[in-house]
Design a protein around this motif. Structure first.
Motif, PDB file in Angstrom:
ATOM      1  N   UNK A  50      27.027  50.049  38.910  1.00 49.63           N
ATOM      2  CA  UNK A  50      26.673  49.391  37.643  1.00 49.63           C
ATOM      3  C   UNK A  50      26.786  47.879  37.767  1.00 49.63           C
ATOM      4  N   UNK A  51      27.801  47.423  38.490  1.00 52.60           N
ATOM      5  CA  UNK A  51      27.972  45.987  38.717  1.00 52.60           C
ATOM      6  C   UNK A  51      26.784  45.433  39.505  1.00 52.60           C
ATOM      7  N   UNK A  52      26.373  46.164  40.542  1.00 51.81           N
ATOM      8  CA  UNK A  52      25.236  45.726  41.349  1.00 51.81           C
ATOM      9  C   UNK A  52      23.948  45.712  40.526  1.00 51.81           C
ATOM     10  N   UNK A  53      23.791  46.701  39.655  1.00 49.70           N
ATOM     11  CA  UNK A  53      22.598  46.756  38.815  1.00 49.70           C
ATOM     12  C   UNK A  53      22.573  45.602  37.820  1.00 49.70           C
TER      13      UNK A  53
ATOM     14  N   UNK B 194      14.143  24.515  42.329  1.00 49.68           N
ATOM     15  CA  UNK B 194      14.977  24.387  43.527  1.00 49.68           C
ATOM     16  C   UNK B 194      16.429  24.727  43.217  1.00 49.68           C
ATOM     17  N   UNK B 195      16.891  24.255  42.068  1.00 46.89           N
ATOM     18  CA  UNK B 195      18.273  24.536  41.668  1.00 46.89           C
ATOM     19  C   UNK B 195      18.485  26.022  41.436  1.00 46.89           C
ATOM     20  N   UNK B 196      17.556  26.667  40.744  1.00 44.70           N
ATOM     21  CA  UNK B 196      17.678  28.098  40.444  1.00 44.70           C
ATOM     22  C   UNK B 196      17.669  28.915  41.725  1.00 44.70           C
ATOM     23  N   UNK B 197      16.720  28.626  42.614  1.00 37.22           N
ATOM     24  CA  UNK B 197      16.618  29.380  43.860  1.00 37.22           C
ATOM     25  C   UNK B 197      17.866  29.221  44.719  1.00 37.22           C
ATOM     26  N   UNK B 198      18.391  28.007  44.774  1.00 35.20           N
ATOM     27  CA  UNK B 198      19.605  27.766  45.550  1.00 35.20           C
ATOM     28  C   UNK B 198      20.794  28.504  44.946  1.00 35.20           C
ATOM     29  N   UNK B 199      20.880  28.495  43.631  1.00 36.42           N
ATOM     30  CA  UNK B 199      21.986  29.173  42.945  1.00 36.42           C
ATOM     31  C   UNK B 199      21.910  30.683  43.144  1.00 36.42           C
ATOM     32  N   UNK B 200      20.706  31.235  43.055  1.00 32.95           N
ATOM     33  CA  UNK B 200      20.533  32.673  43.253  1.00 32.95           C
ATOM     34  C   UNK B 200      20.907  33.064  44.679  1.00 32.95           C
ATOM     35  N   UNK B 201      20.519  32.263  45.645  1.00 30.92           N
ATOM     36  CA  UNK B 201      20.831  32.564  47.037  1.00 30.92           C
ATOM     37  C   UNK B 201      22.343  32.586  47.269  1.00 30.92           C
ATOM     38  N   UNK B 202      23.031  31.585  46.745  1.00 29.77           N
ATOM     39  CA  UNK B 202      24.488  31.516  46.918  1.00 29.77           C
ATOM     40  C   UNK B 202      25.168  32.674  46.199  1.00 29.77           C
ATOM     41  N   UNK B 203      24.764  32.928  44.951  1.00 32.55           N
ATOM     42  CA  UNK B 203      25.368  34.006  44.179  1.00 32.55           C
ATOM     43  C   UNK B 203      25.104  35.375  44.815  1.00 32.55           C
ATOM     44  N   UNK B 204      23.933  35.543  45.408  1.00 36.53           N
ATOM     45  CA  UNK B 204      23.608  36.813  46.058  1.00 36.53           C
ATOM     46  C   UNK B 204      24.503  37.053  47.262  1.00 36.53           C
ATOM     47  N   UNK B 205      24.730  36.029  48.048  1.00 39.60           N
ATOM     48  CA  UNK B 205      25.604  36.161  49.213  1.00 39.60           C
ATOM     49  C   UNK B 205      27.037  36.477  48.792  1.00 39.60           C
ATOM     50  N   UNK B 206      27.502  35.805  47.741  1.00 42.79           N
ATOM     51  CA  UNK B 206      28.863  36.045  47.255  1.00 42.79           C
ATOM     52  C   UNK B 206      29.005  37.460  46.684  1.00 42.79           C
ATOM     53  N   UNK B 207      27.996  37.896  45.935  1.00 44.69           N
ATOM     54  CA  UNK B 207      28.057  39.229  45.345  1.00 44.69           C
ATOM     55  C   UNK B 207      28.011  40.313  46.425  1.00 44.69           C
TER      56      UNK B 207
ATOM     57  N   UNK C  17      29.076  40.059  49.498  1.00 44.27           N
ATOM     58  CA  UNK C  17      30.390  40.063  50.152  1.00 44.27           C
ATOM     59  C   UNK C  17      31.428  40.743  49.269  1.00 44.27           C
ATOM     60  N   UNK C  18      31.384  40.448  47.971  1.00 44.51           N
ATOM     61  CA  UNK C  18      32.331  41.048  47.028  1.00 44.51           C
ATOM     62  C   UNK C  18      32.203  42.569  46.995  1.00 44.51           C
ATOM     63  N   UNK C  19      30.963  43.057  46.908  1.00 45.04           N
ATOM     64  CA  UNK C  19      30.738  44.499  46.826  1.00 45.04           C
ATOM     65  C   UNK C  19      31.145  45.203  48.121  1.00 45.04           C
TER      66      UNK C  19
END
Length: 206
Positions: free
Chosen positions: A55-58, A96-109, A111-113
């Motif tokens: 559910x968190x991933x979704x 550019x800001x959105x894409x960079x933020x999504x990339x960083x957040x995706x990597x962190x998520x 790793x977290x999962x």
């Protein structure tokens, strides 16, 4: 009604006792087998924790889709403008800001999962080991061999390979898997029909 419930509980206790005695009596050596993967497939609390992670991933996937919609809207707004124009510069900077933020957040998520998944498997595998240890101590069993109880599907290449590579060629009345499933689910309410057959990742490997 109460009498029937008591009778059913008594029958379950008798069946459990028979299974324990069968494993103990018919094994001439202090060895039993255990299908760990099957225990995890039937482990209610384990599956519930994995469902929370799903559910968190979704929810995170929904966040990514929202950001993609924002980028698409910015692209549409940018149409007709040229590099250097205020509209172009503003929308380009925002994308550019959105894409960079999504990339960083995706990597962190991700790793977290992965860390959460590892901790869930570690927790419940340790609990299973403890239950197996208590059972073996009580029954004077010295060795538990891991095996795959799934029947071989001749039309499935992976299933055939797993069957051929199974370390146990034959066993009779040595499988303690049903007992361990009962132990790990003791006192846990049974899930509804929607969650009973929830998919389980391919861990732990046999």
């Amino acid at each position: 009604m109460k009498a029937s419930i008591v009778a059913a509980m008594a029958a379950c206790m008798v069946c459990g006792g028979l299974l324990v005695s069968t494993v103990s009596a018919q094994s001439q050596s202090p060895v039993v087998v255990l299908d760990v993967s099957k225990v995890f497939k039937e482990h209610i609390r384990f599956k519930q924790d994995l469902q929370l992670m799903t559910k968190d991933a979704e929810a995170f996937q929904a966040y990514i889709q929202q950001q993609e919609i924002r980028v698409k809207a910015l692209l549409e707004e940018q149409q007709g403008s040229r590099p250097g124009d205020p509209v172009y510069n503003r929308t380009d900077e925002e994308m550019t800001r959105i894409r960079s933020e999504v990339q960083v957040q995706s990597q962190l998520k991700k790793k977290e999962l992965m860390m959460r998944e590892a901790k869930v498997y570690f927790q419940y595998y340790n609990e299973l080991q403890a239950e197996v240890g208590k059972f073996c101590d009580a029954q004077k069993i010295s060795l538990v061999i891991r095996w795959n109880s799934e029947p071989i599907d001749q039309d499935d290449r992976v299933s055939v390979q797993q069957g051929v590579n199974n370390s146990i060629v034959y066993q009779r009345n040595l499988d303690i898997t049903p007992l361990m499933i009962e132990k790990v689910n003791m006192g846990v309410p049974q899930p509804g029909p929607d969650n009973r057959n929830a998919a389980i990742p391919a861990r732990p490997s046999r």
